[in-house]
Design an enzyme around this catalytic site. Structure first.
Site, PDB file in Angstrom:
ATOM      1  N   ALA A   3      62.396  13.550 -20.670  1.00 46.48           N
ATOM      2  CA  ALA A   3      61.609  13.247 -21.723  1.00 46.48           C
ATOM      3  C   ALA A   3      62.171  11.700 -21.839  1.00 46.48           C
ATOM      4  O   ALA A   3      61.242  10.833 -22.364  1.00 46.48           O
ATOM      5  CB  ALA A   3      62.651  13.630 -22.745  1.00 46.48           C
ATOM      6  N   GLU A   4      63.049  11.107 -21.129  1.00 42.62           N
ATOM      7  CA  GLU A   4      63.447   9.826 -21.209  1.00 42.62           C
ATOM      8  C   GLU A   4      62.228   9.125 -20.402  1.00 42.62           C
ATOM      9  O   GLU A   4      62.109   7.945 -20.832  1.00 42.62           O
ATOM     10  CB  GLU A   4      64.806   9.282 -20.628  1.00 42.62           C
ATOM     11  CG  GLU A   4      65.052   7.843 -20.476  1.00 42.62           C
ATOM     12  CD  GLU A   4      65.237   7.331 -21.576  1.00 42.62           C
ATOM     13  OE1 GLU A   4      65.212   7.863 -22.690  1.00 42.62           O
ATOM     14  OE2 GLU A   4      65.371   5.947 -21.737  1.00 42.62           O
ATOM     15  N   ASP A  29      59.150   9.770 -20.000  1.00 42.46           N
ATOM     16  CA  ASP A  29      58.027  10.085 -20.965  1.00 42.46           C
ATOM     17  C   ASP A  29      57.982   8.921 -21.820  1.00 42.46           C
ATOM     18  O   ASP A  29      56.939   8.435 -22.104  1.00 42.46           O
ATOM     19  CB  ASP A  29      57.957  11.429 -21.527  1.00 42.46           C
ATOM     20  CG  ASP A  29      57.731  12.601 -20.471  1.00 42.46           C
ATOM     21  OD1 ASP A  29      57.353  12.356 -19.543  1.00 42.46           O
ATOM     22  OD2 ASP A  29      57.839  13.639 -20.933  1.00 42.46           O
ATOM     23  N   LYS A  35      56.543  18.687  12.249  1.00 45.19           N
ATOM     24  CA  LYS A  35      55.151  18.521  12.111  1.00 45.19           C
ATOM     25  C   LYS A  35      54.622  19.125  10.725  1.00 45.19           C
ATOM     26  O   LYS A  35      54.804  20.229  10.576  1.00 45.19           O
ATOM     27  CB  LYS A  35      54.585  19.311  13.177  1.00 45.19           C
ATOM     28  CG  LYS A  35      52.973  19.144  13.233  1.00 45.19           C
ATOM     29  CD  LYS A  35      52.654  19.437  14.668  1.00 45.19           C
ATOM     30  CE  LYS A  35      51.152  18.731  14.997  1.00 45.19           C
ATOM     31  NZ  LYS A  35      50.056  19.549  13.943  1.00 45.19           N
ATOM     32  N   LYS A  37      58.618  12.053  19.743  1.00 43.89           N
ATOM     33  CA  LYS A  37      57.851  10.694  19.997  1.00 43.89           C
ATOM     34  C   LYS A  37      58.841   9.861  20.774  1.00 43.89           C
ATOM     35  O   LYS A  37      60.044   9.554  20.443  1.00 43.89           O
ATOM     36  CB  LYS A  37      57.386  10.301  18.641  1.00 43.89           C
ATOM     37  CG  LYS A  37      56.389  10.912  17.918  1.00 43.89           C
ATOM     38  CD  LYS A  37      56.190  10.365  16.553  1.00 43.89           C
ATOM     39  CE  LYS A  37      55.133  11.090  15.594  1.00 43.89           C
ATOM     40  NZ  LYS A  37      55.068  10.611  14.501  1.00 43.89           N
TER      41      LYS A  37
HETATM   42  S1  IVH Z   1      51.862  11.555  14.556  1.00 46.63           S
HETATM   43  C1  IVH Z   1      49.551   9.502  17.411  1.00 46.63           C
HETATM   44  N1  IVH Z   1      53.864  12.806  13.335  1.00 46.63           N
HETATM   45  O1  IVH Z   1      49.526  16.467  13.048  1.00 46.63           O
HETATM   46  C2  IVH Z   1      50.308  10.491  16.516  1.00 46.63           C
HETATM   47  N2  IVH Z   1      51.417  13.687  12.967  1.00 46.63           N
HETATM   48  O2  IVH Z   1      48.040  17.789  15.219  1.00 46.63           O
HETATM   49  C3  IVH Z   1      49.348  11.172  15.596  1.00 46.63           C
HETATM   50  N3  IVH Z   1      51.091  15.604  11.719  1.00 46.63           N
HETATM   51  O3  IVH Z   1      46.492  14.245  13.019  1.00 46.63           O
HETATM   52  C4  IVH Z   1      50.000  11.720  14.615  1.00 46.63           C
HETATM   53  N4  IVH Z   1      53.223  15.937  10.980  1.00 46.63           N
HETATM   54  O4  IVH Z   1      47.847  14.877  10.856  1.00 46.63           O
HETATM   55  C5  IVH Z   1      52.478  12.922  13.594  1.00 46.63           C
HETATM   56  N5  IVH Z   1      55.199  13.957  12.054  1.00 46.63           N
HETATM   57  C6  IVH Z   1      54.103  14.143  12.510  1.00 46.63           C
HETATM   58  C7  IVH Z   1      53.076  14.932  12.075  1.00 46.63           C
HETATM   59  C8  IVH Z   1      51.766  14.707  12.269  1.00 46.63           C
HETATM   60  C9  IVH Z   1      52.014  16.295  11.198  1.00 46.63           C
HETATM   61  C10 IVH Z   1      49.544  16.014  12.029  1.00 46.63           C
HETATM   62  C11 IVH Z   1      48.691  14.713  11.840  1.00 46.63           C
HETATM   63  C12 IVH Z   1      47.820  14.743  13.328  1.00 46.63           C
HETATM   64  C13 IVH Z   1      47.945  16.001  13.423  1.00 46.63           C
HETATM   65  C14 IVH Z   1      47.924  16.185  15.238  1.00 46.63           C
END
Ligand code: IVH
Length: 686
Positions: free
Chosen positions: A38-39, A41, A123, A298
């Protein structure tokens, strides 16, 4: 807070915009609002009024300018300056080890494999998006498309409130293109589908389709009405600025600039630690408020990434580790009709047992007879079945026979579609479907044993009164033996009676009575949810609790007042109103209160002061092993605490799980009391 009269309109606009941005960030990024809705809003409408009076002062990055008025004719194309890559998949630790070996081989002797830094993250199951900021202002949003050319969805992404229209902090490059995943949290997805279903409209098969379908709407107003959010997972083109040497440091900067970054991202050394982290994410999977279909591993260092390069459309420095599918194909053995808490007669498919997302599934809901007809599901059909989180598995669609005939060589003669029952299969009362509703209902009310049982199960369930150990089988016995006739009786159970039930004993009876006693202290939101008012799900119940603060206020509110609660429309308002006007329901409530069920009033009331953490501000950080964030927050709130997102002088306590971030450092600097998970559990026990 009243506006400072001496302030110029421009100064007031700046203040309001800054505060609204801050609260958007707390709410949509940190998931920890600092002020009541509410605050918020009130701030928002003050800003709107002020801008109406001074239209010349409106800027495109004002919080009021997220939704533009005019639908687009079509999407224009955007060429990505740097290709948006995809990921290769792995499915086992051997494959992950092989990925690591390839990385180490390519990098050669200069890098020691054991100490190679990886980042492991969820992911997310959504769609990739690129956001370009110029001078800190959001200029463009684009879908991935084929990786080289995507679609311009700037007007659509501007409506997603987790995405800042301007960056916070300082030191951002002149051009910054960040990339991430747009997705729809599971609960919001379910609610959206539930609404569509009740209106007899088309539902989305899964959150990913819902996210994609919602973003690719030519009318941004439609996108704005959909509960989308975003988490970042990378970056693209950057000009006019220096970026850190590693991904993990880059994420720290992103966070500092107010961009949404998952708090489940971990930095690890070596592939064994990476595998452990992946396993941990898999154990968390079912407890997360959104769907993940795996983990992404990664290489952290940017220079190593450059040396590794990419093949085809995937980088050599990253890999996806896919978890077991949440959607699989199986056969329908038959269709049963189940009677729910509110009398809804639901067709349920009995399935050839199949493992979905690591769990064996034997039943899946068909939701209602209309949807069953639309999907044309019949006994013997092969269907795809989906399960996610706590949600009941559902039949998504029939797999066409032609597609199967090729692989299985036979077609079977399908039986006629199942007819709608005219009577309740449990109590034989008449089944009716009120005008304009999708659901067929048993008219037996609490006379129907199935409805009564479902009401007790719901009342005791984890998100309602959370009575640990009171499962379906036990409830069956309690009702069948006449030990209880309503939920009130749960609070008057006698040890000897419980101990004499099948598969119970003195110890289990003691445990149950303890759990029942513990459930007496709850929150108003949980209590309202537990009552099982039709159309009142968990979030509506919490909305009512937040808005009204006390049970009396909810009970006394007229329909008009109820409708002023966010997300409460005329249907929900009249259900709530009617519920409290029924003598039977009032009796149950009185019975529960007399049995000692209590909660803190939401806005500092007398009863709140007696709770151990009354009015104290608590922050949670890091990963908790034994309960989810949501549960931890709820338990703290039940003790009277206010759970907030950031540490400040006012913070009374920091609950610190594994791998805490900057919040711990800040708490230490401010001398805030810090407890670890073990101590936290002790506190909850108290
Ligand atoms: S990295 C070069 N990190 O998965 C790196 N992608 O299967 C590409 N995705 O197109 C993306 N979670 O849409 C990355 N933690 C994550 C992700 C992720 C979901 C999706 C993204 C990518 C697809 C590939």
């Amino acid at each position: 807070m009243a506006a400072n009269r001496s302030e110029s309109p421009q100064a007031r606009l700046n203040t309001l915009r800054r505060r609204i941005r801050h609260h958007d960030h707390c709410y949509y990024v940190e998931d920890a609002p600092e002020i009541p809705d509410a605050e918020y809003d009130r701030l928002f409408s003050e800003l709107k009024r002020l801008e109406e009076r001074h239209p010349e002062l409106i800027t495109p990055d004002s919080p009021t300018q997220r939704v533009s008025g005019t639908p687009l004719e079509g999407f224009s194309k955007v060429e990505h300056r740097q290709a948006m890559l995809s990921l290769d998949n792995t499915f086992s630790s051997e494959e992950l080890a092989a990925f690591h070996q390839r990385v180490v081989d390519r990098l050669g002797a200069k890098v020691a494999g054991d100490s190679l830094s990886y980042v492991v993250e969820p992911k997310l199951d959504g769609l990739a998006i690129s956001l370009r900021y110029e001078q800190g202002r959001l200029i463009q949003g684009a879908t991935r498309g084929d990786g080289r050319v995507g679609e311009d969805v700037t007007a659509q992404v501007r409506t997603i409130r987790a995405i800042p229209l301007r960056l916070g902090g300082e030191g951002w490059p002149t051009t910054l293109e960040v990339r991430g995943e747009v997705f729809m949290p599971t609960e919001a997805f379910e609610q959206m589908n539930e609404k569509a279903r009740a209106a007899g409209e088309k539902v989305f098969a899964n959150p990913r389709n819902a996210a994609a379908g919602s973003l690719r709407q030519l009318d941004p107003k439609v996108t704005a009405s959909r509960p989308l959010t975003l988490l970042l997972h990378g970056w693209g083109a950057v000009d006019g600025g220096v970026m850190p040497d590693s991904y993990s440091e880059t994420l720290v900067l992103f966070r500092r600039w107010g961009l949404p970054v998952s708090d489940l991202i971990r930095s690890v050394q070596g592939i064994d630690a990476a595998q452990k982290s992946v396993n941990h994410l898999e154990t968390l999977r079912q407890t997360l408020p959104y769907e993940i279909d795996g983990a992404v591993i990664k290489v952290d260092r940017v220079d190593l990434r450059a040396r590794l390069g990419y093949v085809a459309r995937a980088p050599r420095w990253a890999i996806a580790y896919k978890f077991p599918a949440q959607e699989v194909v199986t056969r329908v053995q038959g269709i049963d009709v189940q009677v729910g808490r509110t009398g809804a007669l639901t067709p349920v498919a009995r399935l050839e047992p199949v493992t979905v997302g690591g769990v064996v599934v034997t039943n899946a809901t068909l939701h209602n007879f209309g949807e069953m007809r639309r999907k044309d599901v019949r006994a013997g059909d092969r269907v795809s079945v989906r399960r996610a989180g706590d949600v009941i598995p559902e039949v998504v669609r029939v797999v066409p026979q032609d597609a199967l005939a090729a692989t299985e060589g036979t077609l079977f003669q399908r039986p006629d579609p199942m007819a709608e029952p005219e009577r309740c299969p449990v109590c034989d009362s008449r089944a009716t479907r009120p005008e304009g509703e999708a659901v067929l209902r048993c008219t037996g009310g609490l006379v129907c044993p199935a409805q009564r049982k479902a009401a007790v199960i719901h009342f005791a369930s984890r998100r309602a009164m959370n009575i640990d150990g009171l499962g379906t089988k036990l409830i069956d016995q309690l009702l069948a033996k006449g030990v209880i006739t309503s939920v009130v009786d749960l609070y008057h159970l006698e040890h000897a009676v419980v101990a004499s039930l099948e598969r119970m004993g003195s110890k289990s009876a003691t445990n149950l009575l303890h759990a029942v006693a513990a459930s007496r202290t709850t929150t108003l939101g949980r209590f309202l949810f537990a009552l099982g008012i039709r159309e009142v799900g968990e979030s509506t119940a919490q909305g009512l609790a937040r808005y009204f603060g006390t049970l009396d206020a909810v009970m006394e509110a007229d329909r008009e007042r109820l409708e002023s609660v966010p997300d409460v429309g005329p249907v929900v308002a009249s259900r709530v109103w009617a519920f409290f006007r029924e003598a039977h329901n009032r009796q149950v409530i009185d019975g529960l209160l007399a049995a000692g069920v209590v909660w803190p009033d939401v806005e500092g009331s007398v009863s709140e002061e007696s709770l151990p953490l009354a009015g104290q501000s608590v922050v949670i950080t890091g990963t908790l092993e034994s309960l989810t964030r949501r549960d931890a927050k709820a338990r703290l709130e039940a003790l009277g605490a206010r759970v907030v997102g950031s540490v400040s002088k006012k913070t009374a306590l920091l609950v610190c799980g594994a791998s805490p971030g900057s919040k711990r450092t800040k708490a230490e600097a401010l001398g805030v009391e810090i407890i670890d998970e073990a101590a936290f559990l002790v506190l909850l026990e108290r």
